[in-house]
Design a protein around this motif. Structure first.
Motif, PDB file in Angstrom:
ATOM      1  N   ALA A 151      -1.385  49.685  22.624  1.00  0.00           N
ATOM      2  CA  ALA A 151      -1.564  49.027  21.173  1.00  0.00           C
ATOM      3  C   ALA A 151      -0.683  49.624  20.170  1.00  0.00           C
ATOM      4  O   ALA A 151      -0.449  50.763  20.439  1.00  0.00           O
ATOM      5  N   LEU A 152      -0.241  48.832  19.273  1.00  0.00           N
ATOM      6  CA  LEU A 152       0.658  49.227  18.122  1.00  0.00           C
ATOM      7  C   LEU A 152       0.045  49.527  17.050  1.00  0.00           C
ATOM      8  O   LEU A 152      -0.980  48.713  16.563  1.00  0.00           O
ATOM      9  N   VAL A 153       0.412  50.566  16.259  1.00  0.00           N
ATOM     10  CA  VAL A 153      -0.145  50.763  14.682  1.00  0.00           C
ATOM     11  C   VAL A 153       0.976  50.770  13.941  1.00  0.00           C
ATOM     12  O   VAL A 153       1.631  51.622  14.177  1.00  0.00           O
ATOM     13  N   SER A 154       0.946  50.016  12.828  1.00  0.00           N
ATOM     14  CA  SER A 154       2.045  50.271  11.813  1.00  0.00           C
ATOM     15  C   SER A 154       1.433  50.248  10.589  1.00  0.00           C
ATOM     16  O   SER A 154       0.587  49.937  10.044  1.00  0.00           O
ATOM     17  N   THR A 155       2.453  51.227   9.907  1.00  0.00           N
ATOM     18  CA  THR A 155       1.828  51.432   8.261  1.00  0.00           C
ATOM     19  C   THR A 155       2.443  50.493   7.706  1.00  0.00           C
ATOM     20  O   THR A 155       2.657  50.920   6.113  1.00  0.00           O
ATOM     21  N   ALA A 156       2.925  49.279   7.923  1.00  0.00           N
ATOM     22  CA  ALA A 156       3.716  48.538   6.927  1.00  0.00           C
ATOM     23  C   ALA A 156       2.878  47.633   6.051  1.00  0.00           C
ATOM     24  O   ALA A 156       3.248  46.652   5.285  1.00  0.00           O
ATOM     25  N   ALA A 157       1.485  47.688   6.308  1.00  0.00           N
ATOM     26  CA  ALA A 157       0.566  46.690   5.430  1.00  0.00           C
ATOM     27  C   ALA A 157       0.815  45.178   5.762  1.00  0.00           C
ATOM     28  O   ALA A 157       1.134  44.262   4.961  1.00  0.00           O
ATOM     29  N   LEU A 158       0.651  44.998   6.957  1.00  0.00           N
ATOM     30  CA  LEU A 158       0.963  43.827   7.581  1.00  0.00           C
ATOM     31  C   LEU A 158      -0.253  42.932   7.737  1.00  0.00           C
ATOM     32  O   LEU A 158      -1.514  43.506   8.315  1.00  0.00           O
ATOM     33  N   ALA A 159      -0.417  41.860   7.747  1.00  0.00           N
ATOM     34  CA  ALA A 159      -1.503  40.855   7.790  1.00  0.00           C
ATOM     35  C   ALA A 159      -1.155  39.511   8.229  1.00  0.00           C
ATOM     36  O   ALA A 159       0.086  38.801   7.709  1.00  0.00           O
ATOM     37  N   LEU A 160      -1.660  38.756   8.906  1.00  0.00           N
ATOM     38  CA  LEU A 160      -1.478  37.137   9.193  1.00  0.00           C
ATOM     39  C   LEU A 160      -1.293  36.520   7.995  1.00  0.00           C
ATOM     40  O   LEU A 160      -2.217  36.995   7.044  1.00  0.00           O
ATOM     41  N   SER A 161      -0.707  35.579   7.834  1.00  0.00           N
ATOM     42  CA  SER A 161      -0.147  34.765   6.780  1.00  0.00           C
ATOM     43  C   SER A 161      -1.640  34.180   6.250  1.00  0.00           C
ATOM     44  O   SER A 161      -2.027  33.981   4.905  1.00  0.00           O
ATOM     45  N   ASP A 162      -2.780  33.750   7.116  1.00  0.00           N
ATOM     46  CA  ASP A 162      -3.953  33.345   6.508  1.00  0.00           C
ATOM     47  C   ASP A 162      -5.018  34.126   6.552  1.00  0.00           C
ATOM     48  O   ASP A 162      -6.182  34.135   6.198  1.00  0.00           O
ATOM     49  N   ASP A 163      -4.799  35.616   6.650  1.00  0.00           N
ATOM     50  CA  ASP A 163      -5.819  36.621   6.412  1.00  0.00           C
ATOM     51  C   ASP A 163      -5.676  37.174   4.805  1.00  0.00           C
ATOM     52  O   ASP A 163      -4.768  36.841   4.243  1.00  0.00           O
ATOM     53  N   THR A 164      -6.797  38.099   4.643  1.00  0.00           N
ATOM     54  CA  THR A 164      -6.776  38.501   3.120  1.00  0.00           C
ATOM     55  C   THR A 164      -5.684  39.651   3.134  1.00  0.00           C
ATOM     56  O   THR A 164      -5.296  40.338   3.925  1.00  0.00           O
ATOM     57  N   PRO A 165      -4.898  39.377   1.972  1.00  0.00           N
ATOM     58  CA  PRO A 165      -4.002  40.314   1.789  1.00  0.00           C
ATOM     59  C   PRO A 165      -4.407  41.849   1.424  1.00  0.00           C
ATOM     60  O   PRO A 165      -5.707  42.124   0.981  1.00  0.00           O
ATOM     61  N   PHE A 166      -3.436  42.736   1.813  1.00  0.00           N
ATOM     62  CA  PHE A 166      -3.806  43.950   1.227  1.00  0.00           C
ATOM     63  C   PHE A 166      -3.831  44.144  -0.683  1.00  0.00           C
ATOM     64  O   PHE A 166      -3.338  43.316  -1.093  1.00  0.00           O
ATOM     65  N   ASP A 167      -4.582  44.793  -1.062  1.00  0.00           N
ATOM     66  CA  ASP A 167      -4.882  44.982  -2.529  1.00  0.00           C
ATOM     67  C   ASP A 167      -3.952  45.657  -3.108  1.00  0.00           C
ATOM     68  O   ASP A 167      -4.045  46.754  -3.364  1.00  0.00           O
TER      69      ASP A 167
END
Length: 129
Positions: free
Chosen positions: A7-23
């Motif tokens: 599994a990968l874990v990124s600290t880049a605040a990535l979300a799928l285009s249709d997912d809730t954005p980071f605040d």
């Protein structure tokens, strides 16, 4: 590694285009605050599927090449070549700029770990940005 689920874990605040954005607005109001939540990305996510919500990195980098901050395609290639056992169904991203990590450590991290246990993850690779 040839037998491991990765599994990968990124600290880049990535979300799928249709997912809730980071605040990001919460951080703009209080620069000492960073969104402690996380998002799940499927193993088949590629450039164009994902949006970078991090305010402290160049967000155009993952828009041009997701593998620069979340190397899902590279991991798939390693699995195809038999160098790793497999890519897990879910991968994770959170915002790397969190000056007060209490909620990240007490809520988000255990939730990510629980999902990883369900998917029988053997190895986690952190992709810091």
């Amino acid at each position: 590694l040839r037998e491991c689920r990765v599994a990968l874990v990124s600290t880049a605040a990535l979300a799928l285009s249709d997912d809730t954005p980071f605040d990001k607005e919460g951080e703009r109001r209080n620069p000492w605050w960073g969104d402690p939540s996380f998002r799940v990305l499927p193993r088949d996510a590629r450039t164009g599927d994902v949006v970078c919500h991090h305010m402290h990195i160049d967000a155009t980098v993952p828009e041009r090449d997701l593998d620069a901050v979340m190397p899902l395609a590279r991991l798939a290639e390693l699995a195809e070549r038999g160098l790793v056992g497999s890519s897990t169904p879910s991968h994770y991203s959170f915002m790397g700029y969190i000056l007060k990590p209490k909620e990240l450590l007490e809520t988000s991290t255990p939730a990510m770990i629980e999902q990883m246990k369900k998917e029988e993850v053997d190895v986690v690779l952190l992709v810091p940005v």
